[in-house]
Structure formats: C-alpha cells, structure tokens
Design a protein around this motif. Structure first.
Motif, PDB file in Angstrom:
ATOM      1  N   LEU C 118     -26.318   0.035 -40.532  1.00  0.00           N
ATOM      2  CA  LEU C 118     -25.051   0.164 -39.819  1.00  0.00           C
ATOM      3  C   LEU C 118     -25.164  -0.439 -38.416  1.00  0.00           C
ATOM      4  CD1 LEU C 118     -22.353   1.434 -40.388  1.00  0.00           C
ATOM      5  CD2 LEU C 118     -23.177   3.564 -39.428  1.00  0.00           C
ATOM      6  N   GLN C 119     -26.222  -0.076 -37.705  1.00  0.00           N
ATOM      7  CA  GLN C 119     -26.306  -0.586 -36.338  1.00  0.00           C
ATOM      8  C   GLN C 119     -26.662  -2.062 -36.315  1.00  0.00           C
ATOM      9  OE1 GLN C 119     -29.253  -1.339 -34.540  1.00  0.00           O
ATOM     10  NE2 GLN C 119     -30.788  -0.648 -35.970  1.00  0.00           N
ATOM     11  N   ASN C 120     -27.386  -2.529 -37.340  1.00  0.00           N
ATOM     12  CA  ASN C 120     -27.681  -3.956 -37.386  1.00  0.00           C
ATOM     13  C   ASN C 120     -26.403  -4.754 -37.603  1.00  0.00           C
ATOM     14  OD1 ASN C 120     -29.570  -6.320 -37.837  1.00  0.00           O
ATOM     15  ND2 ASN C 120     -28.393  -6.315 -39.716  1.00  0.00           N
ATOM     16  N   ARG C 144     -22.121  -0.525 -27.540  1.00  0.00           N
ATOM     17  CA  ARG C 144     -21.734   0.832 -27.159  1.00  0.00           C
ATOM     18  C   ARG C 144     -21.931   1.770 -28.350  1.00  0.00           C
ATOM     19  NH1 ARG C 144     -15.727   0.842 -26.166  1.00  0.00           N
ATOM     20  NH2 ARG C 144     -15.726   1.045 -28.423  1.00  0.00           N
ATOM     21  N   GLU C 145     -21.511   1.317 -29.524  1.00  0.00           N
ATOM     22  CA  GLU C 145     -21.647   2.179 -30.706  1.00  0.00           C
ATOM     23  C   GLU C 145     -23.094   2.218 -31.179  1.00  0.00           C
ATOM     24  OE1 GLU C 145     -19.135   4.088 -31.721  1.00  0.00           O
ATOM     25  OE2 GLU C 145     -18.137   3.168 -30.015  1.00  0.00           O
ATOM     26  N   ARG C 146     -23.751   1.074 -31.110  1.00  0.00           N
ATOM     27  CA  ARG C 146     -25.142   1.016 -31.567  1.00  0.00           C
ATOM     28  C   ARG C 146     -25.986   1.982 -30.739  1.00  0.00           C
ATOM     29  NH1 ARG C 146     -29.392  -2.614 -29.852  1.00  0.00           N
ATOM     30  NH2 ARG C 146     -31.064  -2.490 -31.358  1.00  0.00           N
ATOM     31  N   GLU C 147     -25.728   2.017 -29.454  1.00  0.00           N
ATOM     32  CA  GLU C 147     -26.433   2.919 -28.553  1.00  0.00           C
ATOM     33  C   GLU C 147     -26.428   4.354 -29.090  1.00  0.00           C
ATOM     34  OE1 GLU C 147     -28.395   2.517 -25.149  1.00  0.00           O
ATOM     35  OE2 GLU C 147     -28.022   1.038 -26.676  1.00  0.00           O
ATOM     36  N   LYS C 148     -25.283   4.768 -29.609  1.00  0.00           N
ATOM     37  CA  LYS C 148     -25.173   6.166 -30.042  1.00  0.00           C
ATOM     38  C   LYS C 148     -26.015   6.407 -31.284  1.00  0.00           C
ATOM     39  CE  LYS C 148     -20.714   6.526 -27.868  1.00  0.00           C
ATOM     40  NZ  LYS C 148     -19.304   6.214 -28.107  1.00  0.00           N
ATOM     41  N   ILE C 149     -26.118   5.386 -32.129  1.00  0.00           N
ATOM     42  CA  ILE C 149     -27.017   5.547 -33.283  1.00  0.00           C
ATOM     43  C   ILE C 149     -28.454   5.589 -32.785  1.00  0.00           C
ATOM     44  CG2 ILE C 149     -27.819   4.476 -35.409  1.00  0.00           C
ATOM     45  CD1 ILE C 149     -25.098   3.512 -35.920  1.00  0.00           C
ATOM     46  N   LEU C 150     -28.744   4.772 -31.781  1.00  0.00           N
ATOM     47  CA  LEU C 150     -30.104   4.801 -31.239  1.00  0.00           C
ATOM     48  C   LEU C 150     -30.404   6.162 -30.619  1.00  0.00           C
ATOM     49  CD1 LEU C 150     -30.630   1.286 -29.643  1.00  0.00           C
ATOM     50  CD2 LEU C 150     -30.898   2.024 -31.982  1.00  0.00           C
ATOM     51  N   ALA C 183     -25.345  14.034 -36.585  1.00  0.00           N
ATOM     52  CA  ALA C 183     -25.196  12.734 -37.231  1.00  0.00           C
ATOM     53  C   ALA C 183     -23.883  12.689 -37.997  1.00  0.00           C
ATOM     54  CB  ALA C 183     -26.372  12.489 -38.167  1.00  0.00           C
ATOM     55  N   ARG C 184     -23.603  13.759 -38.708  1.00  0.00           N
ATOM     56  CA  ARG C 184     -22.375  13.817 -39.494  1.00  0.00           C
ATOM     57  C   ARG C 184     -21.164  13.678 -38.572  1.00  0.00           C
ATOM     58  NH1 ARG C 184     -23.482  18.711 -42.263  1.00  0.00           N
ATOM     59  NH2 ARG C 184     -25.088  17.708 -43.494  1.00  0.00           N
ATOM     60  N   ALA C 185     -21.204  14.432 -37.475  1.00  0.00           N
ATOM     61  CA  ALA C 185     -20.059  14.409 -36.559  1.00  0.00           C
ATOM     62  C   ALA C 185     -19.893  13.018 -35.964  1.00  0.00           C
ATOM     63  CB  ALA C 185     -20.268  15.431 -35.447  1.00  0.00           C
ATOM     64  N   TYR C 186     -21.003  12.392 -35.584  1.00  0.00           N
ATOM     65  CA  TYR C 186     -20.867  11.082 -34.968  1.00  0.00           C
ATOM     66  C   TYR C 186     -20.368  10.050 -35.978  1.00  0.00           C
ATOM     67  CZ  TYR C 186     -21.650   6.553 -33.178  1.00  0.00           C
ATOM     68  OH  TYR C 186     -21.438   5.261 -32.844  1.00  0.00           O
ATOM     69  N   LEU C 187     -20.930  10.090 -37.173  1.00  0.00           N
ATOM     70  CA  LEU C 187     -20.561   9.075 -38.158  1.00  0.00           C
ATOM     71  C   LEU C 187     -19.101   9.211 -38.581  1.00  0.00           C
ATOM     72  CD1 LEU C 187     -23.837   8.995 -40.190  1.00  0.00           C
ATOM     73  CD2 LEU C 187     -22.965   7.225 -38.684  1.00  0.00           C
ATOM     74  N   ALA C 188     -18.554  10.418 -38.420  1.00  0.00           N
ATOM     75  CA  ALA C 188     -17.138  10.596 -38.762  1.00  0.00           C
ATOM     76  C   ALA C 188     -16.257   9.752 -37.851  1.00  0.00           C
ATOM     77  CB  ALA C 188     -16.761  12.065 -38.661  1.00  0.00           C
ATOM     78  N   SER C 279     -22.147   1.527 -46.171  1.00  0.00           N
ATOM     79  CA  SER C 279     -23.243   2.320 -45.601  1.00  0.00           C
ATOM     80  C   SER C 279     -22.745   3.686 -45.153  1.00  0.00           C
ATOM     81  CB  SER C 279     -23.858   1.607 -44.399  1.00  0.00           C
ATOM     82  OG  SER C 279     -24.691   0.593 -44.825  1.00  0.00           O
ATOM     83  N   LEU C 280     -21.555   3.683 -44.566  1.00  0.00           N
ATOM     84  CA  LEU C 280     -20.992   4.962 -44.130  1.00  0.00           C
ATOM     85  C   LEU C 280     -20.799   5.898 -45.308  1.00  0.00           C
ATOM     86  CD1 LEU C 280     -18.437   3.886 -41.435  1.00  0.00           C
ATOM     87  CD2 LEU C 280     -20.369   5.404 -41.131  1.00  0.00           C
ATOM     88  N   LYS C 281     -20.337   5.317 -46.427  1.00  0.00           N
ATOM     89  CA  LYS C 281     -20.152   6.142 -47.623  1.00  0.00           C
ATOM     90  C   LYS C 281     -21.483   6.718 -48.079  1.00  0.00           C
ATOM     91  CE  LYS C 281     -16.643   3.614 -50.038  1.00  0.00           C
ATOM     92  NZ  LYS C 281     -16.549   2.712 -51.173  1.00  0.00           N
ATOM     93  N   ILE C 282     -22.502   5.864 -48.116  1.00  0.00           N
ATOM     94  CA  ILE C 282     -23.824   6.323 -48.543  1.00  0.00           C
ATOM     95  C   ILE C 282     -24.306   7.433 -47.623  1.00  0.00           C
ATOM     96  CG2 ILE C 282     -26.232   5.648 -48.824  1.00  0.00           C
ATOM     97  CD1 ILE C 282     -25.271   2.872 -49.508  1.00  0.00           C
ATOM     98  N   LEU C 283     -24.109   7.219 -46.315  1.00  0.00           N
ATOM     99  CA  LEU C 283     -24.590   8.198 -45.344  1.00  0.00           C
ATOM    100  C   LEU C 283     -23.915   9.545 -45.553  1.00  0.00           C
ATOM    101  CD1 LEU C 283     -24.895   6.017 -42.186  1.00  0.00           C
ATOM    102  CD2 LEU C 283     -26.667   7.476 -43.116  1.00  0.00           C
ATOM    103  N   GLN C 284     -22.614   9.469 -45.787  1.00  0.00           N
ATOM    104  CA  GLN C 284     -21.886  10.712 -45.985  1.00  0.00           C
ATOM    105  C   GLN C 284     -22.463  11.490 -47.178  1.00  0.00           C
ATOM    106  OE1 GLN C 284     -17.752   9.975 -46.653  1.00  0.00           O
ATOM    107  NE2 GLN C 284     -17.283  10.914 -44.680  1.00  0.00           N
ATOM    108  N   GLN C 285     -22.662  10.782 -48.281  1.00  0.00           N
ATOM    109  CA  GLN C 285     -23.191  11.464 -49.468  1.00  0.00           C
ATOM    110  C   GLN C 285     -24.591  11.990 -49.213  1.00  0.00           C
ATOM    111  OE1 GLN C 285     -22.706   8.988 -53.084  1.00  0.00           O
ATOM    112  NE2 GLN C 285     -21.293   7.828 -51.833  1.00  0.00           N
ATOM    113  N   ALA C 286     -25.428  11.160 -48.582  1.00  0.00           N
ATOM    114  CA  ALA C 286     -26.813  11.581 -48.356  1.00  0.00           C
ATOM    115  C   ALA C 286     -26.857  12.795 -47.441  1.00  0.00           C
ATOM    116  CB  ALA C 286     -27.611  10.435 -47.771  1.00  0.00           C
TER     117      ALA C 286
END
Ligand code: SF4
Ligand code: SF4
Lengths: 184, 212, 379
Positions: C118-120, C144-150, C183-188, C279-286
C-alpha cells in the motif's frame, strides 16, 4: 494448477530429443526442487523445447544465477510457465572448468529475461555466456578484473580503513571469512 | 462536468482543499500547528530503536553491569561493529565482565540482532536519534561508560519490555533460589537420612547388648 | 554530449545523432542510475542503462555472514519495501529447511506485506508525478499518508523503514497492545485518500496526455522479458504469485487481480491505484481474521541456524514484482550461495524496447512507470 514434476519434463524431453544429454540432479533439501542438468552443447535446443512444448510452455525464465563449485561454475535457471501457471523447473548448465573453459551457451535468445541476469553472472562469477548479444559487466566497472562472487576471490586490500580502535575487528572479520567451506 | 480542462480544475479543487486542510487536524478537530522541535518532541513509540546500550542494575554502573562478556553479540552482529575485551582479576584470570565494550555506531545498523541474541538481558536498544560529533570517527565509537545506562532509564524508555525483562530475571532468580533451596534441602535430607541411618545402625548395634 | 565525442556506444554515431548521458544523478528519487541515450532530434533511437552506482555486493556479504545476519541486509535491497524483502527471504529459507509457520505469524506477515504494498504504491503515485515534472503536491500528499503507515510500522517493529521483522518460521515480535485496532482505524480512512488522489490525478488532461499510449508493451514481450508484478499485469497478463503459488494465507483471502488492457504507462499507473484498493481489502480481512497464538515456530533456532544441505528457490509477490531468493546450503552456518532475484533490475530488461521511438521526455515517465529502487537494482 497441478505441480509439474521434473521427471515428467525429463520424460517428455527424452521422447522429443533423444540425443540431448539431460539428467536429473537430486536435491536433498525439503524444498524438493530437483534440477535438470543439461549438457551445455544441448542447452539451447533443450531450452527451445521447454519453452515451446505445448504441455510444458515454460515461457518465463524468472531467475538466473551462477553458483561457484570447486570444479566448475553452474548457471541455474528457474523456469515458470505463465500460460500453464506451473513451475519452478530448475535448469542447470555447467562450465567445463573455472578458467579457460568457463563458458555455457547464452539462453537470452530464448528468454530475453536472461539478458541482464546472465550479464550479472558473467560479471560476478566469470561465466562466459556464448552467444549473448551484449556480454559486458553489469554491476562492476568495465576495467575491473576479478570475479567477486567466486569463493576464492580475495578482496584488494586497498581501501582506507577507519582509524577507529577497531583495527582487530577488521582482522578478525577477515580471518573468520577467509576460508569458505567447499560443498561436500 | 466533462469539458476539456475539467480534470485539471478538479485537481485544483483538491489542491485548494488541501491548502485549507493543512491548517486543521481533521481527525482530532483542532488546529494544526508546527511542532517546536527540539523543545517539543514527539512521543516515540515504545518499540523505536536506534542504537544499543548496556543495562546496569542499581546505582553503580561498574557493579551493576549485567553483561558477562560472553561475546555472543559480538559474534552475531551482522556488520561486526561490537568489540569486547574480557576483564581480568588481579591474578590475570579472566572474569565475567567486559573491560572494553565498544560499539561503532557509524557501522551499527540498529538491527537489534545483538539484543535478540544476548542470553543475559544485558544489551537493549536505545531510542536516541540525535547523535552527532565533531569528527567522523572517534566520537562515533561509543565506549563502555557511554553505553552503560541504568535499568531505571530502560524502564523510562520502554516500560512494557523492561517490566517483562525484570519479571524474567526475577523468575530466573526465584528458580535458582528454589533450586538452591531444593539442593540444600536434599543435602540436609541426605544428611538427616545418613544421620538417621547411622543412629539406626548404632541402635541396631547397641540393640543386642541391651539387657532384656 | 556531442556526436563527435561519442564514446557511450561502440561504433560511430550517425551524423546528426545526439548522445546524452541521463544521470547518474537524476533527481527523480529513484536513485543513482544512468542511461546513455542516442537521439535523432528528440526521438530516442538507442538507450543503454548503466548500473552499479549503488553496488555493494549484497550477495557476498550474505555469504560471509550467518543465515540470520542476512535478514537485516535484505531490508536495504528495496528500502521502500523492507517488509516484503524480509518475508521473501524467510519464505526461501523455510522452503530450504522445511519449516512450518504458525497461523498468527502468517497473518502478521500478510498484514505487514500488504501495508508495504500500500505505501509503495502510494509513494509511486507521488514519484511518477515527479517524473513528469509535477514535483510537489502529489508527492507531498502521498508521503503524508505513507508516513502514517510508517508510524504503524514503527510501533510494531521499532523502525520505520528497516523493519527486520520476519524470522525463519515466523516474525520477530507480536503486536503491541492495541496495534491491530489502530491499524484498522487508520486503514478505514485510506479509501477516502485514494479517492482524493484519483480525483486529483486521473482525470487530469496533462497527466493523461503524458501517460496514455507511452511505452506500450505487449503481453508476449513482457512475459519473454521476465517482467513481473504491476508492470507485467499492466500488459494484460493475469499472473499474480499470490494467486498462482497460493503461499501463506492468500488462498483464504478474497481479492481480485487487476489487469491492464493497453500496456502503456497509464495502465501501469492505474494498476497501482487498483492494487492499492485490493490491498486494503486483503488488510481488512486479515485484520478481522487474525487468530491468537505464537508468532514464531519455537522449534527453529534462529541463532546458529543450519539448514540441511540442498537448494531452494522461494518467491513472493512483492510490490515491485516477483521477489525471489535462490539459496544453496551446504549444511553450515553460512549460505553457500545466496542469490536475489531483484524485480527492479529485471523489469528494466525491456526499458530500451519501451523507449525506442519515444521522445526523450517520455523516457523519464517510462522509467518512473516501471517503479524501480536502485538499492535493489544494484544490490
Ligand atoms: S544493532 Fe545490529 S548492527 Fe548494531 S550492534 Fe546490535 S547487532 Fe550490531
Ligand atoms: S551484551 Fe550480552 S551477549 Fe553481549 S557479551 Fe554481554 S552478555 Fe554476552
């Protein structure tokens, strides 16, 4: 996707190209990726067959790497099929020796993806890929002479070490890695 | 809205919204203001790691040092940037304490493998990122006195991990004590048994002579 | 830089041809990379990439160190995606030694791996705009968004970029308290950002004219050239190692594999956006399914690890393409042979083919659309 066994490939190869010298090399690792060792003179022919045979269709040479053994150098190709979605089939060719006869045929004409990777193996191992369209060093500079990934490579002692109190760390590290263990 | 140039205008709208948005923290509904670093620092995550340091217990770094100079970390460190010399006692016999413990942080890559491999819980990751010196080499080699930091400091930067470490050490100590106690009890029991046996034998010996 | 002083290519240049050395210092943030280009007018007639400015012989370093000690070095291959680099190496070693991975560790690997993707892909959106000369806003928003994943990575692994997270038979540490919820909250909030990016970029006429029809590559050539990952799929090839090999827990997760139709730069650009959504979908399920349990196989000795003699090739679908490791063990503490199959390098195989006949300014865009990181190209 049903797994494609090297034995199946070998049988088809023998049926189609009876004169090609190919043998199965057993891999003792749990990975079970047994390899097909093809004599270098038959390599291009075998590669063409593997790529075009309708059952195999190994159209994707994903990875090419060199390996240095005490007696010879080996070029290892990991083949996959995008059409059939199977693989990997490991194809190996060996050079005659590590010196004057360190050559294998290039498979770049069959799989373009081998282009840079064969150049890399040439650069770092000194495997000459005969018939490669543009066999130059890839990562090292043109004037560089040795082959850094060979086990007997000795790094030139011409770099400027940091004047830290770690003089003997440098020596210790060198001593620890001076003698690579040749494969049994 | 689909005329030539509408895509650019839409994009401009996004930029404009972002310019306005850069003044507000949307998630927390407050103004966004520049952080006054270095007076104000962001709170680092507990796991943040920069370079290793050595933990000591109590107040005296020399006495409380946990490291026993086993050199496992020196061997495991991927870029080989740790350097240890074992200390010796007055008679020249090596003792379980480092005399020299250097880490070259110009080489260290903060991978934490030394921490993972230390069996004595004595090396841990710090979270200081502002390291600088006036020279390229010497100031970037940290020596033992600079590396030694108290367990209280460790608790300060990573409370959860430090508490778990302390619990492990305590458990090990209790186990050792219990083992020692058990061994002592065993010895005592053996002694008692021997004594009892001796007494019994004595009694047996004396028995026949006892007058009926 | 003139035709008369030509020394890039063997043979003499035609009269009127101009040879330009692009790089080795190109500010497109891809790293130190050089291309020797021969042009007629502004049209590229020959292009030769020159590698090695960042070469440090990663493979030799790994062969001189223990098996575990190679792990932190893999972080530095493709330094934008260290999470997947660790994972690929661990997968290869696990194949080599026949190691089982506990459930929770597989989930954590997928979570970190997909966040890495996602961040890549997010950063890619910024980089390619930079390549087109739109230096600034897009990259800022992306970073800005990548930073938050980092930030999430830092809380989990202690480092923002050099995660060093995977271990043989698992991962290094479990999640800190509350991390999964964070992570869940941020990815939402992420789909909104992707929508914003799409509104910002994909309709933009300038962007379309710079990307559409540039650097077209047919499926057949892409396969033969060994391209992988988004670049391969943008040419219309349905090949995703997550689906084909079905490694880890991917067979359990529902996601689609987007494909391009034309195989031009625009397809490659859009494909990253679509993949980010998958990827977001995968993340949500995982994140929903992750079970409790150990995070590393306790039977595996990390220190002094000695796999049995033999060899193995393990690969995963990295954000840039097929990231593989070919390992040969002779049963000792050090790898006998350690080879990386770097997607960034092999995806450049057809760079010349894509660039021939285009204008020099498009070379940057084509290079950007391949998405390379020189730490991995040169190793
Ligand atoms: S963090 Fe890594 S590089 Fe640094 S001293 Fe420890 S093992 Fe060595
Ligand atoms: S820090 Fe730990 S591993 Fe390193 S020498 Fe001291 S006790 Fe041994």
């Amino acid at each position: 996707m049903s797994p494609l066994l090297p034995q199946t490939v070998l049988d088809r190869l023998h049926a189609a190209l009876p004169q090609a010298r190919v043998e199965l090399v057993n891999n003792p690792s749990p990975s079970g990726q047994h390899a097909l060792l093809v004599h270098r003179e038959d390599a291009v022919q075998v590669a063409e067959f593997l790529k075009n045979d309708p059952e195999l269709l190994l159209d994707y040479a994903s990875d090419v790497s060199g390996v240095d053994y005490p007696e010879y150098l080996e070029a290892v190709y990991h083949l996959f099929s995008i059409a059939k979605k199977h693989g990997p089939i490991v194809l190996k060719t060996r050079t005659g020796d590590r010196g004057a006869d360190a050559s294998v045929p290039s498979l770049t004409r069959v799989w373009k993806s081998a282009d840079f990777q064969e150049r890399e193996a040439f650069d770092l191992f000194g495997i000459r890929f005969e018939g490669h369209p543009d066999l130059r060093r890839l990562l090292m500079w043109e004037e560089f002479e040795d082959f850094p990934l060979r086990k007997d490579y000795v790094a030139p002692n011409d770099c400027e070490y940091e004047p830290t109190p770690h003089g003997d760390i440098v020596q210790k590290a060198a001593a620890a890695s001076a003698s690579p263990v040749p494969q049994a | 809205m689909n005329f030539p140039g509408s895509g650019i205008i839409k994009g401009m709208a996004v930029t404009a919204l972002n310019i306005v948005g850069s003044y507000f923290d949307r998630a927390h509904a407050k103004r966004l203001i520049t952080e006054q670093y270095p007076e104000e620092r962001p709170k680092l995550a507990e796991a943040s790691r920069s370079f290793p340091f050595l933990v000591f217990d109590g107040d005296d770094p020399e006495k409380g040092i946990r490291c026993v100079a086993c050199k496992i970390c020196e061997k495991e460190c991927p870029p080989q940037c740790i350097y240890i010399v074992k200390d010796t006692d007055a008679n020249g016999k090596p003792i379980m304490r480092p005399k020299v413990f250097d880490i070259d942080i110009s080489v260290c890559m903060g991978c934490q493998i030394c921490v993972e491999s230390c069996p004595f819980e004595s090396i841990r990751m710090d979270n200081i990122y502002e390291v600088s010196g006036y020279d390229r080499f010497a100031p970037l080699v940290l020596h033992k006195p600079q590396l030694l930091k108290s367990n209280a400091y460790y608790h300060g930067i990573r409370p959860t991990e430090a508490a778990a470490t302390d619990a492990r050490i305590e458990a090990a100590r209790l186990r050792k004590e219990a083992a020692a106690k058990a061994a002592a009890a065993k010895v005592a029991a053996a002694k008692a048994a021997a004594a009892a046996k001796a007494a019994g034998e004595k009694a047996a010996e004396t028995k026949p002579t006892q007058p009926e | 830089m003139s035709a008369s002083s030509s020394n890039f290519f063997s043979g003499t240049a035609d009269a009127g041809a101009l040879e330009v050395s692009l790089g080795p210092h190109h500010p497109s943030t891809h790293g130190v990379f050089r291309m020797n280009v021969r042009m007629e007018g502004e049209t590229v007639v020959k292009l030769q990439p020159v590698f090695g400015y960042l070469h440090r012989n990663h493979e030799k370093i790994a062969e001189k160190n223990s098996w575990l000690a190679a792990m932190p070095y893999t972080d530095r291959l493709d330094y934008i995606c260290s999470g997947t680099n660790n994972w690929a190496y661990a997968v290869a070693v696990e194949k080599l030694a026949g190691i089982e991975v506990p459930e929770r560790a597989e989930y954590l690997r997928v979570i970190v791996g997909e966040m890495t993707r996602l961040q890549n892909h997010t950063a890619f959106l910024g980089f390619i705009l930079g390549d087109m000369g739109a230096w600034g806003s897009a990259l800022m928003y992306a970073f800005r968004e990548r930073e938050k994943i980092l930030d999430l990575f830092e809380e989990l692994t202690g480092a923002r970029m050099m995660l060093n997270y995977a271990r043989f038979g698992g991962v290094r540490c479990d999640t800190p308290a509350g991390w999964l919820d964070k992570a869940r909250a941020y990815l939402a909030t992420y789909p909104a950002f992707l929508d914003e990016m799409e509104q910002f970029l994909t309709g933009n006429e300038i962007l379309l004219s710079r990307l559409q029809g540039v650097g077209v590559l047919s499926a057949q050539r892409a396969i033969n050239g060994g391209l992988s990952g988004p670049v391969l799929r943008a040419s219309g090839v349905d090949y995703d190692i997550r689906k084909v090999d079905g490694y880890s827990i991917y067979p359990r997760l529902k996601f689609r594999v987007p494909r391009g139709e034309v195989g031009d730069c625009f397809d490659r650009f859009m494909l990253r956006l679509l993949e980010a959504r998958e990827s977001l979908k995968i993340l949500q399920q995982a994140l929903d399914q992750i079970p409790e349990g150990p995070v590393v196989n306790p039977a595996v000795k990390q220190r002094g690890f000695k796999p049995p003699a033999g060899e193995a090739y393990g690969r995963i679908e990295g954000p840039k393409g097929e990231l593989g490791f070919h390992l040969v063990s002779n049963g000792t503490e050090k790898p006998y042979r350690y080879h990386v199959r770097p997607p960034s390098l092999i995806n450049l195989t057809l760079l010349e083919e894509m660039c021939l006949g285009t204008k020099i300014a498009d070379v940057m865009v084509i290079l950007g659309s391949i998405d390379i990181v020189l730490g991995e190209v040169d190793r």
